[in-house]
Design a protein around this motif. Structure first.
Motif, mmCIF file in Angstrom:
data_model
loop_
_atom_site.group_PDB
_atom_site.id
_atom_site.type_symbol
_atom_site.label_atom_id
_atom_site.label_comp_id
_atom_site.label_asym_id
_atom_site.label_seq_id
_atom_site.Cartn_x
_atom_site.Cartn_y
_atom_site.Cartn_z
ATOM 1 N N ASP A 87 9.711 13.103 -3.105
ATOM 2 C CA ASP A 87 8.386 12.467 -3.102
ATOM 3 C C ASP A 87 7.619 12.867 -1.835
ATOM 4 N N PRO A 88 6.308 13.081 -1.977
ATOM 5 C CA PRO A 88 5.524 13.498 -0.796
ATOM 6 C C PRO A 88 5.588 12.514 0.377
ATOM 7 N N ALA A 89 5.866 11.250 0.109
ATOM 8 C CA ALA A 89 5.896 10.267 1.199
ATOM 9 C C ALA A 89 7.239 10.238 1.925
ATOM 10 N N THR A 90 8.252 10.894 1.341
ATOM 11 C CA THR A 90 9.599 10.843 1.920
ATOM 12 C C THR A 90 9.726 11.800 3.105
ATOM 13 N N ASP A 91 10.409 11.288 4.149
ATOM 14 C CA ASP A 91 10.607 12.104 5.330
ATOM 15 C C ASP A 91 12.061 12.564 5.441
ATOM 16 N N LYS A 92 12.986 11.599 5.252
ATOM 17 C CA LYS A 92 14.384 11.907 5.537
ATOM 18 C C LYS A 92 15.298 11.187 4.553
ATOM 19 N N VAL A 93 16.407 11.820 4.197
ATOM 20 C CA VAL A 93 17.364 11.218 3.274
ATOM 21 C C VAL A 93 18.480 10.548 4.065
ATOM 22 N N LEU A 94 18.723 9.265 3.774
ATOM 23 C CA LEU A 94 19.774 8.528 4.480
ATOM 24 C C LEU A 94 21.057 8.454 3.664
ATOM 25 N N ALA A 95 20.908 8.333 2.342
ATOM 26 C CA ALA A 95 22.084 8.278 1.474
ATOM 27 C C ALA A 95 21.676 8.832 0.115
ATOM 28 N N ASP A 96 22.612 9.480 -0.562
ATOM 29 C CA ASP A 96 22.281 10.109 -1.827
ATOM 30 C C ASP A 96 23.492 10.072 -2.744
ATOM 31 N N GLY A 97 23.735 8.916 -3.368
ATOM 32 C CA GLY A 97 24.885 8.780 -4.260
ATOM 33 C C GLY A 97 24.443 8.769 -5.714
ATOM 34 N N ASP A 98 25.389 8.430 -6.608
ATOM 35 C CA ASP A 98 25.078 8.405 -8.042
ATOM 36 C C ASP A 98 24.126 7.278 -8.397
ATOM 37 N N THR A 99 24.365 6.108 -7.787
ATOM 38 C CA THR A 99 23.568 4.941 -8.175
ATOM 39 C C THR A 99 22.663 4.476 -7.057
ATOM 40 N N LYS A 100 22.826 5.038 -5.863
ATOM 41 C CA LYS A 100 22.008 4.582 -4.755
ATOM 42 C C LYS A 100 21.449 5.765 -3.961
ATOM 43 N N THR A 101 20.153 5.716 -3.738
ATOM 44 C CA THR A 101 19.505 6.719 -2.894
ATOM 45 C C THR A 101 18.694 5.979 -1.842
ATOM 46 N N SER A 102 18.832 6.366 -0.577
ATOM 47 C CA SER A 102 18.051 5.754 0.495
ATOM 48 C C SER A 102 17.276 6.821 1.227
ATOM 49 N N ALA A 134 0.830 -1.202 0.000
ATOM 50 C CA ALA A 134 0.000 0.000 0.000
ATOM 51 C C ALA A 134 0.869 1.257 0.000
ATOM 52 N N GLN A 135 2.024 1.201 0.658
ATOM 53 C CA GLN A 135 2.889 2.375 0.731
ATOM 54 C C GLN A 135 3.737 2.556 -0.517
ATOM 55 N N VAL A 136 4.186 1.415 -1.072
ATOM 56 C CA VAL A 136 5.203 1.495 -2.112
ATOM 57 C C VAL A 136 4.619 1.661 -3.513
ATOM 58 N N GLU A 137 3.470 1.058 -3.763
ATOM 59 C CA GLU A 137 2.937 1.105 -5.128
ATOM 60 C C GLU A 137 2.704 2.531 -5.646
ATOM 61 N N PRO A 138 2.149 3.418 -4.821
ATOM 62 C CA PRO A 138 1.985 4.792 -5.320
ATOM 63 C C PRO A 138 3.323 5.470 -5.619
ATOM 64 N N ILE A 139 4.336 5.175 -4.817
ATOM 65 C CA ILE A 139 5.649 5.793 -5.044
ATOM 66 C C ILE A 139 6.237 5.301 -6.355
ATOM 67 N N VAL A 140 6.144 3.976 -6.576
ATOM 68 C CA VAL A 140 6.676 3.409 -7.817
ATOM 69 C C VAL A 140 5.944 4.006 -9.014
ATOM 70 N N ALA A 141 4.632 4.175 -8.880
ATOM 71 C CA ALA A 141 3.855 4.750 -9.985
ATOM 72 C C ALA A 141 4.351 6.155 -10.314
ATOM 73 N N ARG A 142 4.687 6.931 -9.269
ATOM 74 C CA ARG A 142 5.181 8.285 -9.525
ATOM 75 C C ARG A 142 6.577 8.260 -10.142
ATOM 76 N N LEU A 143 7.432 7.351 -9.657
ATOM 77 C CA LEU A 143 8.798 7.276 -10.188
ATOM 78 C C LEU A 143 8.809 6.814 -11.639
#
Length: 543
Positions: free
Chosen positions: A218-233, A165-174
């Motif tokens: 994304d509206p569902a995102t609260d905090k950034v843990l990692a932000d690299g070239d190939t990986k974002t958390s 329920a949480q992830v499907e809307p995010i994937v649709a936006r991405l």
DNA sequence: GCCGTTTTCGGCCCGACTGTTTTCAGTCG
């Protein structure tokens, strides 16, 4: 001691060994054993001492670990654990739960600053004393404080249904991002584990596209843990961690394989690669530095001589040998299912709604629980092509006695097992299965957890007497259902997936039960929901 | 601690990211 507790005890041993600085391979062995024991359907005490089916026969468990597991099962204690605790404070284990803190730093914190607990750690971090340690600066100190503050919210696993329920809307936006050629969710989500700790989203695209930024904003995102070239958390507002990886199209298959896991499956596959002098990574399959393949997942399996393995089986539970020998099961699919067990407090509209969904799939049936034959006949006119059976859930007593039921076609026996031990439950279920008065035996459940019993012994009797073993598909009732399904299948008995739906929406939950049946290696023949209405009727009549 | 189509001893998956560094260790998945 039950299997789950044995597993978590072995994990504690692994944690303490890791903090002590023991061999990573020894630690891995304990973790593997913890995982294997936790996944066993039946209690360790019911396994044979020697030979086929014994502890030593399980992958990754040798003489030593088998002895320790028996020690735990029989006495509830483990000498090694006491010894470890006498050297290293147990409370240090909790430090490992904080992001950025692993065994090395936990040990350094303990030895360098005399800190044993999270409370002491918090105090030291606030006073700026942590940065006295080599390799720790202000950022790590801040990260630790943040981790302490947020520790209640994170690290919790949520149900697959909730994650969807949480992830499907995010994937649709991405997915709408320009330059994305493929996007899939990997990880335990793709393996359909009943609960997930974090979610891995994989994208095939040029690394330069700004999809990581899109996740961050994304509206569902609260905090950034990692932000690299190939990986974002990121951490969602709900507390769920989402990892996004971007790989080139030619690596998408290798990356899908790698990020789908499980870790144990990946290690096993890469070990096969090592023997063939291949290097397998998320970027592809390589020989020397020459890239051989990686665009499709099949390529990775083919490079080590295996057929493609369905994600649900990738747990290093025998799927690799099966894939090599061409003995992978043809897993039951949604399209194979023809019927379900639903709650009876449905009105005519409710029944019609569920029935119309099933009716589209051909010869179909519904067992309506809590309805009498009379009710079922009356409701039949709303159900169209779908055959309705009346069903009842009746209690099974501690002595295996069966409660009385209305005039129904299908009787589900459900044991109330709160105060019964493993042996008593097993005995009661065996007696109930032999009674000739029930058609389905529900999975024993107690206080939010499945109750342990000797699944093989009960399933064997069920097979002989034509009794089906229930698999409750409701989210929250799926823990351990995969191992249960596997044990039933291996015995040759059949499971019945029950959505217990009280609405058309809830009827969709049957797929969560199906997921676990697939994780349990079940084929269509192992699942009674694949029977036609006529076949089901014949099965019921044979009793 | 486990395990064997190169092995009963000598191996054991692989890479990204971060924060601390002065070339890398620790963590994570």
């Amino acid at each position: 001691m039950d299997n789950e507790t044995i597993g978590s005890t072995l994990d504690q041993v692994a944690d303490l060994l890791e903090i002590e600085g023991a061999s990573v391979f020894r630690v891995r062995a304990y973790r593997g054993a913890a995982r294997t024991v936790s996944a066993l359907a039946s209690p360790v005490s019911t396994l044979p001492e020697k030979g086929p089916g014994s502890l030593e026969e399980l992958p990754g468990i040798g003489k030593d670990l088998a002895g320790k597991i028996r020690e735990l099962a029989e006495t509830g204690e483990l000498a090694l654990l006491h010894e470890l605790k006498s050297r290293t404070p147990e409370s240090l284990i909790h430090l490992l739960e904080l992001p950025g803190l692993g065994p090395k730093r936990a040990k350094a914190i303990h030895e360098g600053l005399g800190i044993d607990t999270i409370e002491e750690l918090e105090k030291a971090a606030r006073e700026g004393r942590l940065r006295a340690l080599k390799g720790v600066g202000p950022k790590l100190e801040a990260q630790i404080l943040e981790g302490i503050a947020a520790r209640a919210a994170r690290g919790k696993r949520i149900s697959l249904a909730e994650a969807e329920a949480q992830v499907e809307p995010i994937v649709a936006r991405l997915r709408e991002t320009e330059g994305v050629s493929q996007i899939e969710v990997a990880g335990s989500y793709r393996r359909r584990r009943d609960n997930v700790g974090d979610v891995d989203i994989l994208v095939a695209a040029d690394a330069s596209i700004a999809i990581g930024k899109k996740l961050i904003s994304d509206p569902a995102t609260d905090k950034v843990l990692a932000d690299g070239d190939t990986k974002t958390s990121v951490l969602l507002k709900s507390g769920l961690q989402v990892d996004l990886r971007v790989v080139p199209v030619e690596s998408f298959g290798a990356a899908m394989h790698y990020f789908t896991g499980s870790k144990a499956h990946n290690i096993a596959i890469r070990t096969l690669g090592v023997r063939r002098k291949l290097k397998i990574s998320e970027w592809g399959v390589f020989q020397e530095d020459k890239r051989l393949s990686g665009e499709r997942e099949e390529d990775v399996f083919a490079s080590v001589g295996l057929a493609w393995v369905p994600p649900e089986l990738r747990e290093d539970r025998g799927e690799i040998d099966a894939a090599r020998e061409g003995k992978l099961p043809k897993l039951v699919e949604r399209a194979d299912l023809r019927g379900d067990f639903v709650e009876g407090n449905l009105d005519a509209d409710g029944i019609a709604a569920i029935a119309s969904a099933w009716g589209a799939k051909g010869a179909a049936w519904l067992v309506v629980l809590g309805a009498t034959r009379h009710d079922a006949l009356r409701a039949q006119k709303h159900a169209g092509k779908v055959t309705l059976f009346a069903g009842a859930v009746v209690p099974v007593g501690a002595d295996g006695s069966i409660g009385t039921s209305e005039d129904v076609d299908v009787v589900i026996g459900e044991i109330h097992a709160e105060n019964l031990d493993e042996k008593s439950i097993t005995q009661a279920l065996v007696t109930a299965a032999k009674s000739g008065r029930i058609h389905v035996l529900a999975r024993p459940w107690n206080g939010g957890k499945p109750k342990q019993f000797d699944v093989e012994a009960v399933a064997k009797v069920c097979r002989e007497h034509g009794v089906l073993l229930g698999l409750d598909a409701r989210p929250g009732f799926l823990a351990g259902a995969d191992g249960y399904a596997r044990a039933v299948k291996d015995t040759g008995a059949r499971i019945a997936i029950t959505s217990r739906a009280a609405s058309a929406d809830e009827a969709a939950h049957i797929r969560f039960g199906l997921d676990q049946a697939r994780r349990g290696w079940c084929e269509a023949k192992d699942v009674a929901n694949t029977l036609s209405a006529e076949e089901l009727e014949n099965l019921l009549a044979r009793r």
